[in-house]
Design an enzyme around this catalytic site. Structure first.
Site, PDB file in Angstrom:
ATOM      1  N   GLY A  28       0.816  -1.216   0.000  1.00 18.81           N
ATOM      2  CA  GLY A  28       0.000   0.000   0.000  1.00 18.81           C
ATOM      3  C   GLY A  28       0.848   1.264   0.000  1.00 18.81           C
ATOM      4  O   GLY A  28       1.966   1.274   0.514  1.00 18.81           O
ATOM      5  N   ARG A  31       1.078  -5.685  -5.007  1.00 19.21           N
ATOM      6  CA  ARG A  31       1.057  -6.608  -3.874  1.00 19.21           C
ATOM      7  C   ARG A  31       1.512  -8.029  -4.221  1.00 19.21           C
ATOM      8  O   ARG A  31       1.287  -8.956  -3.453  1.00 19.21           O
ATOM      9  CB  ARG A  31      -0.344  -6.649  -3.251  1.00 19.21           C
ATOM     10  CG  ARG A  31      -0.732  -5.369  -2.526  1.00 19.21           C
ATOM     11  CD  ARG A  31      -1.857  -5.590  -1.546  1.00 19.21           C
ATOM     12  NE  ARG A  31      -2.258  -4.357  -0.884  1.00 19.21           N
ATOM     13  CZ  ARG A  31      -1.672  -3.869   0.206  1.00 19.21           C
ATOM     14  NH1 ARG A  31      -0.659  -4.498   0.752  1.00 19.21           N
ATOM     15  NH2 ARG A  31      -2.107  -2.743   0.736  1.00 19.21           N
ATOM     16  N   ASP A  63       6.108  -5.497   6.578  1.00 20.06           N
ATOM     17  CA  ASP A  63       6.747  -6.662   7.210  1.00 20.06           C
ATOM     18  C   ASP A  63       6.886  -7.845   6.250  1.00 20.06           C
ATOM     19  O   ASP A  63       7.950  -8.465   6.165  1.00 20.06           O
ATOM     20  CB  ASP A  63       6.023  -7.064   8.505  1.00 20.06           C
ATOM     21  CG  ASP A  63       4.524  -7.206   8.331  1.00 20.06           C
ATOM     22  OD1 ASP A  63       3.985  -6.737   7.310  1.00 20.06           O
ATOM     23  OD2 ASP A  63       3.865  -7.791   9.209  1.00 20.06           O
ATOM     24  N   ASP A  64       5.834  -8.127   5.481  1.00 18.83           N
ATOM     25  CA  ASP A  64       5.897  -9.260   4.554  1.00 18.83           C
ATOM     26  C   ASP A  64       6.943  -9.041   3.465  1.00 18.83           C
ATOM     27  O   ASP A  64       7.724  -9.934   3.147  1.00 18.83           O
ATOM     28  CB  ASP A  64       4.541  -9.457   3.858  1.00 18.83           C
ATOM     29  CG  ASP A  64       3.629 -10.335   4.691  1.00 18.83           C
ATOM     30  OD1 ASP A  64       4.108 -10.900   5.694  1.00 18.83           O
ATOM     31  OD2 ASP A  64       2.425 -10.448   4.342  1.00 18.83           O
ATOM     32  N   LYS A  92       8.302   0.511   5.389  1.00 20.36           N
ATOM     33  CA  LYS A  92       7.178   1.341   4.932  1.00 20.36           C
ATOM     34  C   LYS A  92       5.858   0.787   5.421  1.00 20.36           C
ATOM     35  O   LYS A  92       5.671  -0.424   5.404  1.00 20.36           O
ATOM     36  CB  LYS A  92       7.189   1.362   3.397  1.00 20.36           C
ATOM     37  CG  LYS A  92       5.983   1.969   2.769  1.00 20.36           C
ATOM     38  CD  LYS A  92       5.255   1.030   1.800  1.00 20.36           C
ATOM     39  CE  LYS A  92       4.520  -0.087   2.492  1.00 20.36           C
ATOM     40  NZ  LYS A  92       3.602  -0.839   1.626  1.00 20.36           N
ATOM     41  N   THR A  93       4.947   1.554   5.870  1.00 12.42           N
ATOM     42  CA  THR A  93       3.512   1.266   6.001  1.00 12.42           C
ATOM     43  C   THR A  93       2.850   2.318   6.889  1.00 12.42           C
ATOM     44  O   THR A  93       3.364   2.646   7.959  1.00 12.42           O
ATOM     45  CB  THR A  93       3.166  -0.139   6.549  1.00 12.42           C
ATOM     46  OG1 THR A  93       1.736  -0.217   6.694  1.00 12.42           O
ATOM     47  CG2 THR A  93       3.783  -0.485   7.891  1.00 12.42           C
ATOM     48  N   ILE A  94       1.716   2.809   6.411  1.00 13.57           N
ATOM     49  CA  ILE A  94       0.968   3.784   7.231  1.00 13.57           C
ATOM     50  C   ILE A  94       0.478   3.106   8.506  1.00 13.57           C
ATOM     51  O   ILE A  94       0.218   3.759   9.501  1.00 13.57           O
ATOM     52  CB  ILE A  94      -0.240   4.391   6.484  1.00 13.57           C
ATOM     53  CG1 ILE A  94      -1.243   3.310   6.064  1.00 13.57           C
ATOM     54  CG2 ILE A  94       0.207   5.238   5.312  1.00 13.57           C
ATOM     55  CD1 ILE A  94      -2.635   3.852   5.776  1.00 13.57           C
ATOM     56  N   ASP A  95       0.330   1.768   8.471  1.00 12.79           N
ATOM     57  CA  ASP A  95      -0.258   1.056   9.613  1.00 12.79           C
ATOM     58  C   ASP A  95       0.600   1.149  10.871  1.00 12.79           C
ATOM     59  O   ASP A  95       0.113   0.902  11.976  1.00 12.79           O
ATOM     60  CB  ASP A  95      -0.467  -0.434   9.269  1.00 12.79           C
ATOM     61  CG  ASP A  95      -1.568  -0.626   8.243  1.00 12.79           C
ATOM     62  OD1 ASP A  95      -2.100   0.384   7.755  1.00 12.79           O
ATOM     63  OD2 ASP A  95      -1.897  -1.782   7.940  1.00 12.79           O
ATOM     64  N   LYS A  99     -26.354  16.832  16.804  1.00 12.53           N
ATOM     65  CA  LYS A  99     -27.451  15.906  16.512  1.00 12.53           C
ATOM     66  C   LYS A  99     -26.986  14.533  16.014  1.00 12.53           C
ATOM     67  O   LYS A  99     -27.791  13.649  15.818  1.00 12.53           O
ATOM     68  CB  LYS A  99     -28.428  16.531  15.507  1.00 12.53           C
ATOM     69  CG  LYS A  99     -27.801  16.910  14.182  1.00 12.53           C
ATOM     70  CD  LYS A  99     -28.848  17.439  13.228  1.00 12.53           C
ATOM     71  CE  LYS A  99     -28.234  17.843  11.909  1.00 12.53           C
ATOM     72  NZ  LYS A  99     -29.146  18.365  10.954  1.00 12.53           N
ATOM     73  N   TYR A 100     -25.675  14.403  15.765  1.00 15.17           N
ATOM     74  CA  TYR A 100     -25.216  13.114  15.235  1.00 15.17           C
ATOM     75  C   TYR A 100     -24.106  12.496  16.076  1.00 15.17           C
ATOM     76  O   TYR A 100     -23.253  13.208  16.614  1.00 15.17           O
ATOM     77  CB  TYR A 100     -24.618  13.285  13.825  1.00 15.17           C
ATOM     78  CG  TYR A 100     -25.594  13.679  12.763  1.00 15.17           C
ATOM     79  CD1 TYR A 100     -26.741  12.928  12.521  1.00 15.17           C
ATOM     80  CD2 TYR A 100     -25.338  14.802  11.975  1.00 15.17           C
ATOM     81  CE1 TYR A 100     -27.617  13.298  11.517  1.00 15.17           C
ATOM     82  CE2 TYR A 100     -26.220  15.172  10.973  1.00 15.17           C
ATOM     83  CZ  TYR A 100     -27.354  14.420  10.751  1.00 15.17           C
ATOM     84  OH  TYR A 100     -28.210  14.782   9.758  1.00 15.17           O
ATOM     85  N   MET A 148      -8.256   3.078   8.674  1.00 19.54           N
ATOM     86  CA  MET A 148      -7.406   2.023   8.118  1.00 19.54           C
ATOM     87  C   MET A 148      -6.411   1.498   9.135  1.00 19.54           C
ATOM     88  O   MET A 148      -6.126   2.166  10.132  1.00 19.54           O
ATOM     89  CB  MET A 148      -6.642   2.550   6.906  1.00 19.54           C
ATOM     90  CG  MET A 148      -7.153   2.004   5.619  1.00 19.54           C
ATOM     91  SD  MET A 148      -6.012   2.374   4.291  1.00 19.54           S
ATOM     92  CE  MET A 148      -7.073   1.978   2.904  1.00 19.54           C
ATOM     93  N   TYR A 189      -7.801   5.893   2.334  1.00 18.60           N
ATOM     94  CA  TYR A 189      -7.135   6.341   1.111  1.00 18.60           C
ATOM     95  C   TYR A 189      -6.868   7.850   1.122  1.00 18.60           C
ATOM     96  O   TYR A 189      -6.006   8.333   0.407  1.00 18.60           O
ATOM     97  CB  TYR A 189      -7.983   5.934  -0.115  1.00 18.60           C
ATOM     98  CG  TYR A 189      -8.162   4.428  -0.165  1.00 18.60           C
ATOM     99  CD1 TYR A 189      -7.116   3.613  -0.556  1.00 18.60           C
ATOM    100  CD2 TYR A 189      -9.348   3.830   0.247  1.00 18.60           C
ATOM    101  CE1 TYR A 189      -7.247   2.237  -0.565  1.00 18.60           C
ATOM    102  CE2 TYR A 189      -9.488   2.451   0.249  1.00 18.60           C
ATOM    103  CZ  TYR A 189      -8.432   1.657  -0.160  1.00 18.60           C
ATOM    104  OH  TYR A 189      -8.538   0.290  -0.146  1.00 18.60           O
ATOM    105  N   ARG A 243      -3.081   8.150   2.419  1.00 15.88           N
ATOM    106  CA  ARG A 243      -1.930   7.335   2.022  1.00 15.88           C
ATOM    107  C   ARG A 243      -1.007   8.006   1.014  1.00 15.88           C
ATOM    108  O   ARG A 243       0.146   7.618   0.880  1.00 15.88           O
ATOM    109  CB  ARG A 243      -2.416   6.002   1.426  1.00 15.88           C
ATOM    110  CG  ARG A 243      -3.175   5.157   2.402  1.00 15.88           C
ATOM    111  CD  ARG A 243      -3.182   3.711   2.031  1.00 15.88           C
ATOM    112  NE  ARG A 243      -3.532   3.468   0.629  1.00 15.88           N
ATOM    113  CZ  ARG A 243      -3.641   2.258   0.112  1.00 15.88           C
ATOM    114  NH1 ARG A 243      -3.431   1.207   0.880  1.00 15.88           N
ATOM    115  NH2 ARG A 243      -3.963   2.084  -1.145  1.00 15.88           N
TER     116      ARG A 243
END
Ligand code: FBP
Length: 553
Positions: free
Chosen positions: A80, A144, A174-175, A201-204, A241-242, A249, A427, A430
């Protein structure tokens, strides 16, 4: 091509580098003692006889000047998008040129498959000039495809040979870094003269450990989401009201949700790792949320903000069990299932096949989610967990709980008027223009990767550390990838993998959140971080994430 005013001005930003690179990527290298993997040492050593046990490398300024021979290097973006990828490539390019002007950098197109299929471009100074300090991975694209078979490794070696490439840099999570290490080992065993270096790398934010302080992109992405959450929170407090349910992500770990919670102080933030630890059921989670909604209603606050991590569903033990059963049923009974015409037929077929426990969880879910669970499948035929709209599931369950409580005449729900809005943020962040932190960090990671290539290393991940300090105190070097590995069961087999970092419930980021969340739940103490600032006072432009600051404090 026309570019925005910000892009024009931002192009001239000069990312900062650790002091080790004062003379470019020809550095002096200090080595630690031999290292060990975090666990399963014997098995990892057996699988990586050449690369296991290598020392940690630490760089300091080199005195050599452009004496080295030219090297051709290939770079791949994997997985990603994450803000700052272009700056990693810029750091590699400039680093290589500082080694020898004649070095060449090739970018493989569309991720790892580009390497196997020999799709590439040469990255030139001119091409790179319009990508410096920009977001996105569009300079060469990403993908990917997993590089994991000997056949792929050999095809890649052939393609590298054609271009005279003697080093590959894999920018991934990681992968992808695990596979980079497998590739490095394969080439060592086959005596193929190609070095392999990884970049985190990864936003996670789940590729981190003692030596890799953070993955790039996490900083910028969380700042973008936090800006948006702040805006939504202010709208919630203005309209009153909400209830806004915001799914964020983060395929597995809840680092993004936790960081955004620390930055914006929502009324509720669910942390999947805590749910798993407490073995909470979906009903328990709904219970907790209903309590907060009732408490706020009592104070006249029929509005609020809820953050939900994308990976939540897989951390709820009963749902994990349900998903495992569904995966099995859908593989075994695929043709019978495909034969059924209506959604109702399919869901009742599934109910009949599930264990009693899983069947009762399944039927407790709204029909729409029951259908989603059996319809959206990944390429392996498994339930596509990231497609499940958890925010809608929770809202529907809260609504049914409220109406039950109302019908039972419960006093807590007397003041509740529950109306919800849903959002999914992922998205949006990213490919954002990298924050100053990510612009500097990524450029430094690129320079570090070039230096690792320059000193002949393989099987290493580029590491830049001391990141909460100004960049003139940053340290740079290489960490043996085998050091981050353990054995895990994947698709029924024991595999060596880089251990994913989940939220640590005993570390300061979570503890800080846990100490404050009860107050944030009932009061309205939203913080509005506003947009990322690229120019201006350092305290607004150069802050790291709260996670990094707390972890390193
Ligand atoms: P990486 O781990 O490859 O960096 O990707 C992270 C991520 O952005 C997750 O947060 C999200 O679940 C996933 O990618 C979405 O994937 P896709 O881009 O394939 O839709």
């Amino acid at each position: 091509m026309e570019i925005s005013v910000l892009q024009k001005v931002r192009a001239s930003y000069e990312p900062k580098l650790p002091p080790a690179f004062a003379n470019g990527a020809l550095v002096t290298v200090a080595k630690s003692d031999p290292t060990e993997s975090i666990s399963d040492q014997e098995s990892i050593q057996k699988l990586f006889p050449v690369n296991y046990g290598k020392p940690i490398l630490e760089f300091s300024v080199g005195s050599q000047k452009k004496a080295a021979k030219p090297i051709n290097v290939g770079v791949i973006l994997s997985g990603g998008q994450a803000p700052g990828g272009h700056n990693v490539i810029a750091g590699i390019f400039d680093g290589l040129k500082s080694i020898n002007e004649k070095c060449k950098l090739y970018g493989f197109i569309g991720g790892p498959s580009g390497l196997v299929e020999n799709k590439y471009i040469e990255i030139t100074a001119e091409l790179l000039s319009s990508y410096r300090n920009t977001g996105g991975f569009d300079i060469i694209g990403s993908g990917r495809t997993k590089l994991e078979t000997a056949e792929q490794f050999e095809k890649s070696a052939k393609n590298c040979k054609k271009l005279g490439i003697s080093a590959l840099i894999v920018i991934g999570g990681d992968d992808s870094n695990t596979n980079a290490c497998l590739l490095a080992e394969h080439y060592c065993m086959k005596r193929t003269p190609i070095q392999v270096i990884g970049c985190p790398k990864t936003i996670d934010g789940d590729l981190k450990n003692l030596f890799i302080e953070t993955s790039f992109g996490f900083d910028t992405a969380c700042k973008v989401y936090s800006e948006l959450i702040g805006n939504i929170s202010r709208d919630a407090d203005s309209a009153r009201k909400y209830w806004h349910f915001i799914r964020l992500m983060g395929r597995s770990a809840s680092h993004i949700t936790l960081e955004c919670a620390l930055q914006t102080r929502p009324n509720i933030a669910i942390i999947s790792e805590e749910v798993a630890k407490k073995k909470q059921t979906l009903a328990d989670i709904v219970d907790d949320m209903v309590k907060v909604i009732c408490k706020r209603a009592k104070k006249g606050r029929n509005f609020g903000v809820v953050l939900i991590p994308e990976g939540l569903i897989e951390f709820i033990p009963e749902i994990k069990k349900l998903i495992n059963e569904l995966n099995e049923i859908m593989t075994k009974d695929e043709s019978a299932l495909n034969f059924l015409k209506t959604d109702e037929d399919k869901t009742s077929f599934i109910k009949g096949k599930l264990s009693n426990e899983s069947a009762s969880v399944y039927v407790s879910m709204p029909l729409q989610i029951q259908i989603q669970l059996i319809k959206d499948r990944d390429p392996h035929g498994n339930v596509q967990v990231s497609m499940i709209e958890t925010e809608k599931l929770l809202i529907q369950m809260i609504e049914s709980r409220m109406s039950l409580m109302k019908s039972q005449g419960k006093s807590e729900v007397k003041d509740v008027r529950f109306k919800a809005q849903t959002h999914f943020l992922g998205y949006e962040g990213r490919c954002a223009a990298p924050s100053n932190f990510d612009a500097d960090y990524c450029y430094s990671l690129g320079a570090t990767a070039a230096a690792l290539v320059g000193c002949g290393s393989t099987g290493y991940m580029a590491a830049v550390r001391n990141l909460t300090k100004p960049s003139d105190q940053w340290l740079s070097g290489g960490i043996p990838i085998t050091m981050m590995m353990n054995m895990e069961r994947r698709h029924g087999k024991e595999k060596p993998v880089i251990q994913k970092s989940l939220v640590d419930l005993h570390d300061k980021p979570f503890e800080t959140f846990a100490e404050n969340r009860d107050e944030w739940a009932v009061e309205t103490e939203y913080l509005y971080p506003g947009p990322i600032q690229y120019f201006g006072p350092s305290e607004v432009c150069d802050q790291t994430t709260k996670t990094l600051a707390l972890e390193r404090s």
